[in-house]
Motif scaffolding. Structure first.
Motif, mmCIF file in Angstrom:
data_model
loop_
_atom_site.group_PDB
_atom_site.id
_atom_site.type_symbol
_atom_site.label_atom_id
_atom_site.label_comp_id
_atom_site.label_asym_id
_atom_site.label_seq_id
_atom_site.Cartn_x
_atom_site.Cartn_y
_atom_site.Cartn_z
ATOM 1 N N LEU A 287 0.869 -0.733 -0.368
ATOM 2 C CA LEU A 287 0.482 -0.002 -0.279
ATOM 3 C C LEU A 287 0.609 1.330 0.004
ATOM 4 C CD1 LEU A 287 -3.173 -1.144 3.097
ATOM 5 C CD2 LEU A 287 -3.236 -0.583 -0.212
ATOM 6 N N ALA A 288 0.561 2.721 -0.414
ATOM 7 C CA ALA A 288 1.016 3.580 -1.022
ATOM 8 C C ALA A 288 0.093 4.399 -0.158
ATOM 9 C CB ALA A 288 1.820 4.036 -2.141
ATOM 10 N N LEU A 289 0.844 5.642 -0.044
ATOM 11 C CA LEU A 289 -0.286 7.106 0.905
ATOM 12 C C LEU A 289 0.369 7.546 -0.358
ATOM 13 C CD1 LEU A 289 -1.554 8.813 2.672
ATOM 14 C CD2 LEU A 289 0.785 9.371 3.380
ATOM 15 N N VAL A 290 -1.233 8.117 -1.125
ATOM 16 C CA VAL A 290 -1.420 8.751 -1.947
ATOM 17 C C VAL A 290 -2.335 10.383 -2.005
ATOM 18 C CG1 VAL A 290 -1.465 7.362 -3.767
ATOM 19 C CG2 VAL A 290 -3.466 7.924 -2.217
ATOM 20 N N ASP A 291 -2.733 10.068 -0.241
ATOM 21 C CA ASP A 291 -4.318 11.377 0.153
ATOM 22 C C ASP A 291 -3.338 11.663 1.300
ATOM 23 O OD1 ASP A 291 -5.602 13.830 0.271
ATOM 24 O OD2 ASP A 291 -7.233 12.352 -0.428
ATOM 25 N N PRO A 292 -2.813 12.394 2.326
ATOM 26 C CA PRO A 292 -2.647 12.002 3.844
ATOM 27 C C PRO A 292 -3.828 13.556 4.254
ATOM 28 C CG PRO A 292 -0.600 13.521 2.197
ATOM 29 C CD PRO A 292 -1.576 13.100 1.409
ATOM 30 N N GLY A 293 -4.412 14.258 3.069
ATOM 31 C CA GLY A 293 -5.849 14.524 3.867
ATOM 32 C C GLY A 293 -6.937 13.951 4.048
ATOM 33 N N ALA A 294 -6.623 12.504 3.430
ATOM 34 C CA ALA A 294 -7.417 11.647 3.384
ATOM 35 C C ALA A 294 -7.601 10.824 4.831
ATOM 36 C CB ALA A 294 -8.299 10.620 2.314
ATOM 37 N N LEU A 295 -6.461 10.592 4.794
ATOM 38 C CA LEU A 295 -6.453 9.782 6.313
ATOM 39 C C LEU A 295 -5.969 10.618 7.081
ATOM 40 C CD1 LEU A 295 -4.164 7.337 6.783
ATOM 41 C CD2 LEU A 295 -2.203 8.963 7.104
ATOM 42 N N LEU A 296 -6.446 12.161 7.385
ATOM 43 C CA LEU A 296 -6.562 12.394 8.332
ATOM 44 C C LEU A 296 -7.805 13.054 8.987
ATOM 45 C CD1 LEU A 296 -3.580 15.278 8.580
ATOM 46 C CD2 LEU A 296 -3.612 13.213 9.593
ATOM 47 N N SER A 297 -8.550 12.422 7.792
ATOM 48 C CA SER A 297 -10.069 12.804 7.906
ATOM 49 C C SER A 297 -11.188 11.619 7.371
ATOM 50 C CB SER A 297 -10.651 14.309 6.403
ATOM 51 O OG SER A 297 -10.113 13.361 5.760
ATOM 52 N N ASN A 298 -10.458 11.160 7.902
ATOM 53 C CA ASN A 298 -11.146 9.530 8.291
ATOM 54 C C ASN A 298 -11.716 9.042 9.030
ATOM 55 O OD1 ASN A 298 -11.244 6.358 8.427
ATOM 56 N ND2 ASN A 298 -8.964 5.986 7.982
ATOM 57 N N PRO A 299 -13.106 8.631 8.474
ATOM 58 C CA PRO A 299 -15.146 9.069 9.070
ATOM 59 C C PRO A 299 -14.308 8.036 10.394
ATOM 60 C CG PRO A 299 -14.682 8.718 7.161
ATOM 61 C CD PRO A 299 -13.418 8.791 6.792
ATOM 62 N N THR A 300 -13.203 7.084 10.458
ATOM 63 C CA THR A 300 -13.510 6.360 11.658
ATOM 64 C C THR A 300 -12.119 7.111 12.608
ATOM 65 O OG1 THR A 300 -11.554 4.826 10.681
ATOM 66 C CG2 THR A 300 -13.831 4.406 10.183
ATOM 67 N N PHE A 301 -11.768 7.643 12.177
ATOM 68 C CA PHE A 301 -10.702 8.315 12.923
ATOM 69 C C PHE A 301 -11.932 10.304 13.249
ATOM 70 C CE2 PHE A 301 -8.338 12.521 13.181
ATOM 71 C CZ PHE A 301 -7.443 12.810 14.619
ATOM 72 N N VAL A 302 -12.501 10.771 12.844
ATOM 73 C CA VAL A 302 -12.520 12.237 13.521
ATOM 74 C C VAL A 302 -13.967 12.126 14.851
ATOM 75 C CG1 VAL A 302 -13.250 13.151 10.762
ATOM 76 C CG2 VAL A 302 -14.971 11.893 11.766
ATOM 77 N N TYR A 303 -14.794 11.152 14.631
ATOM 78 C CA TYR A 303 -15.491 11.128 16.066
ATOM 79 C C TYR A 303 -14.495 10.182 16.591
ATOM 80 C CZ TYR A 303 -18.860 12.426 12.703
ATOM 81 O OH TYR A 303 -19.730 12.414 11.954
ATOM 82 N N ALA A 304 -13.831 8.939 16.541
ATOM 83 C CA ALA A 304 -13.312 8.180 17.457
ATOM 84 C C ALA A 304 -12.014 8.909 18.322
ATOM 85 C CB ALA A 304 -12.727 7.193 16.705
ATOM 86 N N PHE A 305 -11.514 10.064 17.812
ATOM 87 C CA PHE A 305 -10.359 11.130 19.174
ATOM 88 C C PHE A 305 -11.286 11.631 19.996
ATOM 89 C CE2 PHE A 305 -7.901 14.443 19.484
ATOM 90 C CZ PHE A 305 -7.095 13.831 20.098
ATOM 91 N N PRO A 306 -12.699 12.704 19.780
ATOM 92 C CA PRO A 306 -13.068 13.122 20.798
ATOM 93 C C PRO A 306 -13.569 12.532 21.403
ATOM 94 C CG PRO A 306 -13.390 14.003 18.551
ATOM 95 C CD PRO A 306 -12.760 12.292 17.920
ATOM 96 N N HIS A 307 -13.407 11.446 20.847
ATOM 97 C CA HIS A 307 -14.106 9.713 22.146
ATOM 98 C C HIS A 307 -12.960 9.228 22.907
ATOM 99 C CE1 HIS A 307 -16.594 6.391 23.453
ATOM 100 N NE2 HIS A 307 -15.527 5.879 23.064
ATOM 101 N N VAL A 308 -12.095 8.892 22.460
ATOM 102 C CA VAL A 308 -11.028 8.375 23.782
ATOM 103 C C VAL A 308 -10.415 9.753 24.248
ATOM 104 C CG1 VAL A 308 -8.052 8.426 23.828
ATOM 105 C CG2 VAL A 308 -10.010 7.072 22.142
ATOM 106 N N ILE A 309 -10.644 10.990 24.237
ATOM 107 C CA ILE A 309 -9.977 12.732 24.755
ATOM 108 C C ILE A 309 -11.088 12.421 25.930
ATOM 109 C CG2 ILE A 309 -10.147 15.006 25.064
ATOM 110 C CD1 ILE A 309 -8.164 13.028 23.585
ATOM 111 N N GLY A 310 -12.492 12.164 25.722
ATOM 112 C CA GLY A 310 -13.810 12.323 26.135
ATOM 113 C C GLY A 310 -13.204 11.311 27.216
#
Length: 395
Positions: free
Chosen positions: A163-186
């Protein structure tokens, strides 16, 4: 149990033990920073003593937690070299940033804060603990980016056998990340706040003479934990939408995942009801009403249990995939492993991390029992014998 099941169980056990340290670190860091900020603004000695006491507990948990993180990193090379070969160019990037930037910066600022008491200017010393908090959250950010990639390999494409990284923006806006990170912080805020509230309730129930100290600590811990429980539950339920689209049947195809999810939701709802109808409405009277103290004390371990259940829910439900839809767990295993090899490393890792967890909680419990008077973090240094004035000679 075959070698694959042994390797999976090993990672699940060590990952759970490591997360116990992480979730408390994420919760205590901002609380200690808030306490020191209040001291810097008001000049009241009680806030400095609170900072030193709870900061000492933070340092104990952080120092022992570092070793558990090293074991986690070691396992990737030992048992899962197929993951490094297939997706190292993508999965390794956020892990490298976390280690080389966030973790090293966090350790550096923490060292400045620990050894900077009575040496650094007040506001510079305060800035250090806030930078510790920010870099701790940055570390969690990159870890969750890497984990979200395993849930949904966004921003990557197959090139040959890798696998190769082609879109860093998509990696950082991953739907499985954007809600999980605040969940962990909470979850971290809930855990750290409830540990402080529970320890304070314990000391107040024993009629500890430091009434103002533990009264202020209990109220602050309760307030932060209340914020944490609502953030955790809100972003927890928000994840069902993306997960349902990307991993349909996640909670139905493996019994352990569904059971973990049910127990986690039950624990979260119990804590939400506790804060909504008892702790928050009575926050001003909690330290004085001793009948509430056993309730707070008994609730203290619940966030730790819920954190492990949440981790199991997220990881087990993805099976048999290590990278969802791309790489199976079986294909990610290192070649040549035998049940004896994995069993031996499993016993060593689990024993070491289990021992560290026991030492951590024993040291924290002893610190709480001794109370603020025995705090050594930030204590003024006594002058050396050579620096002391000589006593006047008498004849």
């Amino acid at each position: 149990m075959d070698v694959l099941d042994l390797a999976r169980t090993q990672f699940a056990v060590t990952g759970s033990l490591h997360f116990l340290f992480v979730v408390l670190t994420l919760g205590l860091a901002p609380l200690v920073a808030i306490m020191q900020t209040r001291h810097a603004l008001t000049g009241k000695p009680v806030f400095e003593r609170m900072t030193r006491f709870w900061g000492q507990i933070y340092v104990i948990n952080y120092a022992l937690g570092v070793f558990t993180g090293l074991v986690m990193e070691f396992q990737f090379g030992l048992s899962w070299s197929g993951l490094s070969h297939y997706a190292g160019d993508v999965f390794g990037a956020p892990l490298a940033i976390e280690t080389l930037v966030a973790f090293f910066l966090e350790s550096t600022f923490l060292a400045l804060w620990i050894f900077g008491w009575h040496r650094l200017p007040r506001w510079l010393h305060l800035a250090c603990i806030w930078l510790v908090t920010l870099t701790a959250y940055a570390s969690a950010f990159w870890i969750m980016v890497a984990n979200a990639f395993l849930q949904n390999p966004a921003g990557s494409e197959v090139r040959g056998d890798r696998l190769a990284l082609v879109d860093p923006g998509a990696l950082l806006s991953n739907p499985t990340f954007v809600y999980a990170f605040p969940h962990v912080i909470g979850a971290g805020l809930l855990t750290g706040g409830l540990v402080i509230a529970g320890a304070s309730a314990f000391q107040l129930s024993r009629r500890h003479p430091e009434v103002e100290f533990f009264t202020r600590s209990m109220r602050l811990g309760t307030l932060v934990a209340a914020v944490g429980v609502f953030v955790t539950i809100g972003f927890g339920f928000a994840q069902f939408g993306p997960i349902g689209g990307l991993q349909p049947g996640k909670f139905d195809s493996n019994p352990l995942s569904g059971l973990s999810l049910g127990l986690m939701i039950m624990a979260g709802e119990l804590l939400m009801l506790l804060f909504m109808f008892l702790l928050l409405p009575l926050i001003w009277w909690l330290p004085k009403w001793r009948w509430t103290h056993p309730i707070v004390i008994l609730a203290t371990p619940v966030p730790f249990v819920a954190a492990i259940l949440g981790w199991l829910t997220r990881e087990v439900g993805r099976q048999p995939w290590l990278i969802n839809g791309r790489l199976t767990v079986a294909d990610a295993m290192s070649p040549g492993l035998t049940p004896g090899m994995v069993g031996a490393s499993f016993a060593a890792f689990a024993g070491l991390l289990g021992l560290l967890a026991v030492i951590d909680y024993v040291l924290i419990a002893r610190t709480v029992l001794r109370g603020p008077a025995a705090t050594f973090l930030g204590a003024p240094e006594e002058p050396h014998a050579a620096d002391r004035p000589s006593p006047a000679l008498t004849y």
